[in-house]
Design an enzyme around this catalytic site. Structure first.
Site, mmCIF file in Angstrom:
data_model
loop_
_atom_site.group_PDB
_atom_site.id
_atom_site.type_symbol
_atom_site.label_atom_id
_atom_site.label_comp_id
_atom_site.label_asym_id
_atom_site.label_seq_id
_atom_site.Cartn_x
_atom_site.Cartn_y
_atom_site.Cartn_z
ATOM 1 N N VAL A 82 0.834 -1.202 0.000
ATOM 2 C CA VAL A 82 0.000 0.000 0.000
ATOM 3 C C VAL A 82 0.868 1.251 0.000
ATOM 4 C CG1 VAL A 82 -1.838 1.249 1.163
ATOM 5 C CG2 VAL A 82 -1.784 -1.252 1.258
ATOM 6 N N LYS A 83 0.626 2.125 -0.966
ATOM 7 C CA LYS A 83 1.376 3.374 -1.053
ATOM 8 C C LYS A 83 0.749 4.420 -0.131
ATOM 9 C CE LYS A 83 3.117 4.687 -5.048
ATOM 10 N NZ LYS A 83 3.231 5.077 -6.483
ATOM 11 N N ILE A 84 1.616 5.019 0.674
ATOM 12 C CA ILE A 84 1.210 6.054 1.629
ATOM 13 C C ILE A 84 2.034 7.308 1.354
ATOM 14 C CG2 ILE A 84 1.026 6.671 4.064
ATOM 15 C CD1 ILE A 84 -0.724 4.310 3.456
#
Length: 216
Positions: A82-84
């Site tokens: 997951v890109k944050i």
């Protein structure tokens, strides 16, 4: 160095995977929007095509929203990361998600200081945007080198994922510096195997071979 495709286009991914040289995929909201498909549908198909990590990005800007979206996105496939975004709220989310066993990719990193914080928060990947750093008159490769040096010095497990790669020269420099991964648009990926002298050499060999056949 691993090579990821930076795309949400499944046709491009099919071509890259067929070569056996694609280790993963990164996407972002802009890339997904270009495909005019539902987000989950698009990501799930990509995950089915690639054995390696597939990065999918949250769009919330607050910590709780990011965590909620990350939990949902990570449930779609085992190979999702997951890109944050690299903001204070994002770092808090990364720490909590890491504690839950959810892998994260801290994106929109533009300095060694930001990369240091991403690693301390527990990010699985850290994505410095090389091309965008160059765009503002700074040296993206110098920043990448600093990040690799910091991570090596302190033994961080976070992997350096060089992003916003605009041309083959970027890929070569990232490899020389020691980035763990380079994520590239399909156009750049295709250019990596090309060289004008290779084309000239093949043409000359074939012309010479025709002369050999004429003598037989």
């Amino acid at each position: 160095m691993q090579i990821f495709l930076d795309t949400a286009n499944v046709d491009e991914i099919h071509q890259g995977v067929a070569m056996g040289l694609v280790d993963g995929v990164t996407t972002n909201p802009t890339l997904v929007a270009r495909e005019k498909r539902k987000f989950r549908e698009c990501i799930e198909e990509i995950c089915s095509l690639v054995d390696g990590p597939v990065s999918a990005e949250v769009t919330a800007t607050d910590t709780e929203g990011m965590i909620r979206e990350a939990r949902e996105i990570s449930s779609w496939a085992e190979n999702i990361v997951v890109k944050i975004p690299m903001v204070p709220e994002g770092l808090v989310a990364v720490r909590r998600l890491t504690e839950e066993g959810i892998r994260t990719n801290v994106t929109l990193v533009f300095s060694a200081n930001q990369a240091l914080l991403a690693a301390k928060a527990g990010a699985y990947f850290c994505s410095p945007f090389i091309g965008r750093i160059d765009d503002i008159g700074e040296d993206g490769m110098e920043v990448l080198s600093e990040i690799v040096s910091v991570y090596d010095t302190y033994g961080f497990e976070t992997q350096v994922l060089a992003a916003s790669m605009r041309h083959p020269h970027h890929v070569r420099e990232a490899a020389l510096i020691g980035a763990d991964i380079a994520t590239v648009p399909f156009k750049v990926f295709a250019q990596l195997a090309r060289h004008p002298l290779t084309d000239v050499g093949i043409k000359r060999f074939l012309e010479d071979w025709e002369k050999v056949e004429d003598l037989v």
